[in-house]
Write a protein that holds these residues in place. Structure first.
Motif, PDB file in Angstrom:
ATOM      1  N   GLN A  20      -9.830   1.562  -0.608  1.00  0.00           N
ATOM      2  CA  GLN A  20     -10.288   0.346   0.079  1.00  0.00           C
ATOM      3  C   GLN A  20      -9.872   0.386   1.549  1.00  0.00           C
ATOM      4  O   GLN A  20     -10.643   0.025   2.438  1.00  0.00           O
ATOM      5  N   LEU A  21      -8.622   0.801   1.778  1.00  0.00           N
ATOM      6  CA  LEU A  21      -8.137   0.901   3.154  1.00  0.00           C
ATOM      7  C   LEU A  21      -8.883   1.997   3.909  1.00  0.00           C
ATOM      8  O   LEU A  21      -9.283   1.810   5.063  1.00  0.00           O
ATOM      9  N   GLU A  22      -9.101   3.130   3.243  1.00  0.00           N
ATOM     10  CA  GLU A  22      -9.819   4.233   3.895  1.00  0.00           C
ATOM     11  C   GLU A  22     -11.242   3.816   4.242  1.00  0.00           C
ATOM     12  O   GLU A  22     -11.756   4.154   5.330  1.00  0.00           O
ATOM     13  N   ALA A  23     -11.892   3.087   3.345  1.00  0.00           N
ATOM     14  CA  ALA A  23     -13.261   2.645   3.608  1.00  0.00           C
ATOM     15  C   ALA A  23     -13.308   1.685   4.787  1.00  0.00           C
ATOM     16  O   ALA A  23     -14.198   1.758   5.645  1.00  0.00           O
TER      17      ALA A  23
ATOM     18  N   ILE B 158      -3.266 -10.765  -2.697  1.00  0.00           N
ATOM     19  CA  ILE B 158      -2.809 -12.123  -2.991  1.00  0.00           C
ATOM     20  C   ILE B 158      -3.445 -12.636  -4.278  1.00  0.00           C
ATOM     21  O   ILE B 158      -2.794 -13.291  -5.095  1.00  0.00           O
ATOM     22  N   ARG B 159      -4.708 -12.316  -4.479  1.00  0.00           N
ATOM     23  CA  ARG B 159      -5.366 -12.767  -5.715  1.00  0.00           C
ATOM     24  C   ARG B 159      -4.673 -12.191  -6.949  1.00  0.00           C
ATOM     25  O   ARG B 159      -4.505 -12.861  -7.953  1.00  0.00           O
ATOM     26  N   ARG B 160      -4.215 -10.962  -6.842  1.00  0.00           N
ATOM     27  CA  ARG B 160      -3.602 -10.323  -8.003  1.00  0.00           C
ATOM     28  C   ARG B 160      -2.192 -10.836  -8.294  1.00  0.00           C
ATOM     29  O   ARG B 160      -1.695 -10.686  -9.406  1.00  0.00           O
TER      30      ARG B 160
ATOM     31  N   ALA C 275      -7.844  -4.101   8.817  1.00  0.00           N
ATOM     32  CA  ALA C 275      -8.137  -3.720   7.431  1.00  0.00           C
ATOM     33  C   ALA C 275      -7.185  -4.418   6.469  1.00  0.00           C
ATOM     34  O   ALA C 275      -7.595  -4.907   5.398  1.00  0.00           O
ATOM     35  N   MET C 276      -5.896  -4.518   6.866  1.00  0.00           N
ATOM     36  CA  MET C 276      -4.931  -5.211   6.011  1.00  0.00           C
ATOM     37  C   MET C 276      -5.269  -6.696   5.912  1.00  0.00           C
ATOM     38  O   MET C 276      -5.249  -7.288   4.825  1.00  0.00           O
ATOM     39  N   ARG C 277      -5.592  -7.324   7.049  1.00  0.00           N
ATOM     40  CA  ARG C 277      -5.811  -8.776   7.094  1.00  0.00           C
ATOM     41  C   ARG C 277      -7.109  -9.185   6.400  1.00  0.00           C
ATOM     42  O   ARG C 277      -7.139 -10.202   5.697  1.00  0.00           O
ATOM     43  N   VAL C 278      -8.150  -8.398   6.557  1.00  0.00           N
ATOM     44  CA  VAL C 278      -9.467  -8.807   6.062  1.00  0.00           C
ATOM     45  C   VAL C 278      -9.757  -8.262   4.654  1.00  0.00           C
ATOM     46  O   VAL C 278     -10.403  -8.936   3.845  1.00  0.00           O
ATOM     47  N   VAL C 279      -9.250  -7.074   4.353  1.00  0.00           N
ATOM     48  CA  VAL C 279      -9.634  -6.412   3.105  1.00  0.00           C
ATOM     49  C   VAL C 279      -8.487  -6.350   2.092  1.00  0.00           C
ATOM     50  O   VAL C 279      -8.641  -6.782   0.940  1.00  0.00           O
ATOM     51  N   ILE C 280      -7.352  -5.830   2.487  1.00  0.00           N
ATOM     52  CA  ILE C 280      -6.295  -5.512   1.530  1.00  0.00           C
ATOM     53  C   ILE C 280      -5.497  -6.745   1.110  1.00  0.00           C
ATOM     54  O   ILE C 280      -5.341  -7.027  -0.093  1.00  0.00           O
TER      55      ILE C 280
ATOM     56  N   GLY D 200     -14.519   1.212  10.984  1.00  0.00           N
ATOM     57  CA  GLY D 200     -14.106   0.890  12.340  1.00  0.00           C
ATOM     58  C   GLY D 200     -13.011  -0.148  12.455  1.00  0.00           C
ATOM     59  O   GLY D 200     -12.635  -0.536  13.562  1.00  0.00           O
ATOM     60  N   PHE D 201     -12.474  -0.632  11.324  1.00  0.00           N
ATOM     61  CA  PHE D 201     -11.380  -1.603  11.371  1.00  0.00           C
ATOM     62  C   PHE D 201     -10.100  -0.895  11.804  1.00  0.00           C
ATOM     63  O   PHE D 201      -9.851   0.257  11.416  1.00  0.00           O
ATOM     64  N   SER D 202      -9.275  -1.606  12.567  1.00  0.00           N
ATOM     65  CA  SER D 202      -7.936  -1.090  12.837  1.00  0.00           C
ATOM     66  C   SER D 202      -7.093  -1.245  11.574  1.00  0.00           C
ATOM     67  O   SER D 202      -7.508  -1.911  10.609  1.00  0.00           O
ATOM     68  N   TRP D 203      -5.879  -0.645  11.589  1.00  0.00           N
ATOM     69  CA  TRP D 203      -5.022  -0.752  10.380  1.00  0.00           C
ATOM     70  C   TRP D 203      -4.728  -2.212  10.070  1.00  0.00           C
ATOM     71  O   TRP D 203      -4.831  -2.647   8.934  1.00  0.00           O
TER      72      TRP D 203
END
Length: 260
Positions: free
Chosen positions: A131-134, A155-157, A145-150, A139-142
């Protein structure tokens, strides 16, 4: 004297319970919820920072996060509350006056942050690395990517573990009485303790315990419901007889929590 009769008269004096009940509902219950919920929210904010720092590639972020977590998870809750309440009392006196309530919330928040930081970290690390690699490939920064995707997926889990921590905070809020709260700031346990000291009868303490159970037992069932929902998704709507395990739609499992 008959031991059973002594036990009954000591803990099941309905008149003592009836006398303590109004103050518990109007003073003790709101204060207990304010202490626990506020500490959970502040602890969650700090916990997310600790979690992100804990998985950072920079050792200057990882090491302080590790020390913070080890210290506040390793100290007994009563010791942390006394250290914060007594140690920061002069500073609190200058900022908000002789009111120990904010220091009690601060102490509970620091304790919660150490546990919630580990809960958030396990949730974030349970998200697949692809997920992070994708996200980075798009084009997301690290950090983006953490804030929007990971982080949202993590948190849901960890929701069941977060609710477990809220239950622990409700119980730990009974230790704030060490700081000498004002009459209007007393939580459930302190009110029960005061009535027991004034009457020589322990029924008010038993009533306080029942109030804690009324708060924590429903939350425990909420945890179980959330856990089942995350594991199996929505209830089956297909033909009768379908095995719910075959409908495992969502996640490989909620992240485990740190129960005390």
């Amino acid at each position: 004297m008959d031991p059973l009769r002594t036990l009954w008269e000591t803990f099941f004096d309905w008149e003592s319970m009836r006398e303590a009940l109004p103050e518990m509902l109007t003073v003790g219950l709101p204060n207990t919820l304010i202490l626990a919920v506020t500490a959970a929210l502040l602890g969650s904010a700090l916990g997310i920072v600790l979690a992100v720092a804990g998985i950072s590639r920079t050792r200057w972020l990882r090491w302080p996060a590790r020390v913070w977590t080890d210290v506040f998870r390793g100290l007994p809750a009563a010791a942390t509350i006394l250290l914060i309440g007594v140690g920061l009392a002069p500073l609190g006196m200058q900022v908000w006056g002789p009111n120990p309530y904010p220091l009690g919330i601060l102490a509970l928040s620091l304790i919660a942050s150490a546990y919630l930081g580990e809960i958030f970290r396990s949730g974030i690390q349970s998200v697949e690395a692809t997920q992070l690699e994708a996200a980075r490939a798009l084009g997301f920064s690290w950090w983006e990517a953490m804030r929007v995707v990971i982080i949202p997926q993590g948190i849901r889990r960890i929701l069941p573990a977060w609710v477990n921590q809220l239950i622990a905070l409700i119980k730990d809020s009974s230790l704030v009485y060490f700081l000498g709260l004002l009459a209007s700031q007393r939580e459930l346990f302190r009110i029960g303790q005061d009535y027991a000291a004034n009457t020589g009868n322990q029924s008010a303490l038993l009533l306080a315990g029942l109030c804690y159970l009324a708060l924590t037992v429903p939350l425990t069932h909420v945890v179980n419901w959330i856990d089942r929902r995350l594991r199996h998704g929505r209830p089956a709507t297909g033909p009768a007889g379908d095995d719910p395990d075959d409908l495992d739609l969502a996640l490989p499992g909620a992240a485990g929590g740190n129960q005390r």
